[in-house]
Structures are given as structure tokens and as C-alpha cells.
Design a protein around this motif. Structure first.
Motif, short mmCIF file in Angstrom:
data_model
loop_
_atom_site.label_atom_id
_atom_site.label_comp_id
_atom_site.label_asym_id
_atom_site.label_seq_id
_atom_site.Cartn_x
_atom_site.Cartn_y
_atom_site.Cartn_z
N ALA A 29 14.00 -16.95 15.22
CA ALA A 29 15.72 -17.52 16.14
C ALA A 29 14.84 -19.05 16.87
O ALA A 29 15.31 -20.44 16.18
CB ALA A 29 15.97 -16.90 16.63
N LEU A 51 20.29 -12.16 9.35
CA LEU A 51 19.50 -12.83 10.30
C LEU A 51 18.82 -12.79 11.70
O LEU A 51 17.40 -12.82 11.58
CB LEU A 51 20.73 -14.50 11.04
CG LEU A 51 21.26 -15.18 10.05
CD1 LEU A 51 22.41 -15.38 10.94
CD2 LEU A 51 20.44 -16.16 9.70
N ALA A 102 21.47 -19.11 18.41
CA ALA A 102 20.23 -19.02 17.85
C ALA A 102 20.34 -19.66 16.36
O ALA A 102 19.72 -20.52 16.44
CB ALA A 102 19.92 -17.71 17.67
N PHE A 103 21.97 -19.69 16.10
CA PHE A 103 21.84 -20.08 14.64
C PHE A 103 23.77 -20.65 14.93
O PHE A 103 23.96 -19.74 15.34
CB PHE A 103 21.57 -19.55 13.04
CG PHE A 103 20.27 -18.65 13.27
CD1 PHE A 103 20.27 -17.56 14.37
CD2 PHE A 103 19.28 -19.42 12.64
CE1 PHE A 103 18.71 -16.84 13.80
CE2 PHE A 103 17.69 -18.61 12.24
CZ PHE A 103 18.24 -17.65 12.86
N SER A 122 19.28 -23.38 12.19
CA SER A 122 18.52 -22.67 13.90
C SER A 122 19.16 -24.09 14.74
O SER A 122 18.99 -25.28 14.43
CB SER A 122 17.26 -22.44 13.68
OG SER A 122 16.19 -23.34 13.58
N GLN A 123 18.84 -23.37 15.95
CA GLN A 123 18.87 -24.32 17.16
C GLN A 123 17.87 -25.37 16.73
O GLN A 123 17.96 -26.69 17.53
CB GLN A 123 18.79 -23.59 18.52
CG GLN A 123 20.41 -23.15 18.76
CD GLN A 123 21.39 -24.44 18.85
OE1 GLN A 123 21.28 -25.12 19.46
NE2 GLN A 123 23.05 -24.20 19.56
#
Length: 277
Positions: free
Chosen positions: A93, A87, A67-68, A138-139
């Protein structure tokens, strides 16, 4: 915002960005833990720091189920379980996130190691950015940042943290201050042992940071050792009055599989040195 106006620089930029876009193969060094990745076509030197970080982010976006992504320098200490716990319990996320220790209105240097030609970036100050010792994306934020650079956001080869900040701003992503992200430039007698520290850039002693995090030594011994280390490295320690710290830590981290900055089967991005770790 600054502009990238040199025709020659624009052509070189497009060529290297195309290389990053087409990059599909990497050389993995397995002699240690099998989690270091050498990026193909990206020079491993300081003058190409932005290329390395962008290449690392692209590799992570394509290959890491996470997610990160955390980018750190090799001289940054991180408490990974506390970071993952923070997180999980504090950030969404799925939303675009770019966060760290935020620098605002930093002047653009025209001489020295971080000198930037006026033709490359004409503004006198940078957009707000997360300092390069360590920051989180984040993605959902990585692709907009990469796209912004590809589409013309200034790529300043030797100032990667500002480059990412400018691209994030162009994408409408404001930098988020991250509690516990700290830097040696902030005066503190306790260095990385300050209560609540998750990440610390340029600590006086990495090993002491780990001991402090685990509370493996009495506070007075840690404080004296940190003071001595600072004198060795910087000539003098901060002249602050010693007092017993709270040394509070975040809540005990969850060890749930597959959650946090990297899943068990995938490496976490650390591209500042041209590698993924």
C-alpha cells in the motif's frame, strides 16, 4: 511523448487545474446512501471526462482514508470483497501503484468520439495505460499523477485513461497488470463468470455477474443466460465451445475494518460520472 502546444489550450488548462487545486467544497447528495459527491466547478459531461477523474482523484486524496482508490465506469461490475482481499495480500500500500487491464501502444485517434487534435497530443501512440473501465491507484501514486498534469503532462479531456497513463509515465510509475481485471473486448463465452474475475467492464448482464459470483445458479443456466444476453446486446455471442469452467474465486475475503479500497467511514472514489460512490 506527445506535447500540448496550443497557447489557448494551455491557458484554459492552467485555469481549470487551478480550480481543481483550490477546490475545497463539495455538494453531497444524501438522498440515497449519503456517499455521492458532486464535484464543484467540474462539468458533468463526457467531453470533460479527464477533468472529472482528476477532480475525483484530488477529492479522494484529500478526504478518503484509504490505501487505494478504485476508479470504475458505471457499466463496470466489481466484486469488491475479492478486490479488497487481493489488494491486502498482493500489493504494498505504501508504494506508488497504478494498475488494471493494460493497453500498450494504442494509436491516437484523430477522428470520432475519441479524436485528439495534433496540437493537443502530437504522438501517434499513447503511453501504456490502464483501460478506463476500472483501474487502481494507491494513495502514493495519486499525488504524483496530479502533480504531473499540473506541471504540463498532456491533459486530453475526452480520453481520461490515456491521460492518467501519460501522467503516470511522466512520474516514473509503470502500469501494473491486475489479474482478474477484464473487458468485454476479450472474447469469452463466460463473460464476467470466468474464473478469478474481480472486475469486468461492460458485462452482458450485471445481475448475472452477481449470481455467478455467489454461485447462485447452476453453471449451465448461467452460461446459457450470458450467451442470450450477449446476443441481445452485441448481435451474437462468441463462437467458443462450451465447457464447464473452474469458476475459481480468490481466497475468502477478510472483513477486517479499515483495510482495502476504503475505510468504513469514507467513500470509495468512482469519479467517472462526476460522482464519488
Amino acid at each position: 511523448a506527445g506535447t500540448h502546444s496550443s497557447t489557448g489550450n494551455q491557458a484554459a488548462k492552467r485555469q481549470m487545474l487551478q480550480q481543481l487545486t483550490n477546490m475545497s467544497s463539495v455538494t453531497t447528495r444524501t438522498s440515497m446512501f449519503g456517499d455521492l459527491v458532486q464535484l464543484v466547478g467540474v462539468p458533468d459531461d463526457y467531453l470533460h471526462l479527464s477533468w472529472k477523474v482528476l477532480g475525483g482523484l484530488q477529492w479522494a486524496y484529500r478526504n478518503v482514508r484509504s490505501a487505494f482508490v478504485l476508479k470504475v465506469d458505471t457499466d463496470t461490475w466489481v466484486e469488491p470483497l475479492h478486490l479488497v482481499n487481493f489488494l491486502k495480500h498482493n500489493l504494498e500500500a505504501s508504494a506508488p501503484l497504478y494498475g488494471g487491464l493494460i493497453t500498450r501502444a494504442a494509436p491516437v485517434a484523430r477522428t470520432g468520439l475519441w479524436a485528439v487534435p495534433y496540437a493537443e497530443y502530437s504522438s501517434g501512440a499513447y503511453e501504456p495505460y490502464a483501460t478506463g473501465g476500472g483501474y487502481i491507484l494507491s494513495q502514493a501514486a495519486i499525488l504524483p499523477v496530479l502533480t504531473a498534469v499540473r506541471d504540463g503532462s498532456p491533459l486530453i479531456a475526452n480520453v481520461e485513461d490515456a491521460t492518467i497513463g501519460i501522467a503516470a509515465s511522466a512520474s516514473g510509475i509503470a502500469p501494473t497488470p491486475m489479474p482478474g481485471f477484464r473487458d468485454f473486448a476479450e472474447p469469452s463465452e463466460l463473460d464476467c463468470c470466468e474464473g478469478g474475475t474481480i472486475l469486468y467492464h461492460k458485462p452482458a448482464d450485471m445481475e448475472l455477474c452477481g449470481l455467478c459470483s455467489r454461485k447462485s445458479l447452476p453453471w449451465r443456466v448461467l452460461a446459457d443466460s450470458l450467451q442470450s444476453a450477449r446476443r441481445r446486446l452485441f448481435g451474437q455471442a462468441p463462437s467458443l465451445s462450451l465447457r464447464s469452467p473452474s469458476l475459481r474465486s480468490p481466497p475468502p475475503p477478510s472483513r477486517s475494518p479499515g483495510v482495502g479500497v476504503g475505510s468504513p467511514s469514507a467513500p470509495v472514489a468512482s469519479p467517472a460520472t462526476g460522482t464519488m460512490a
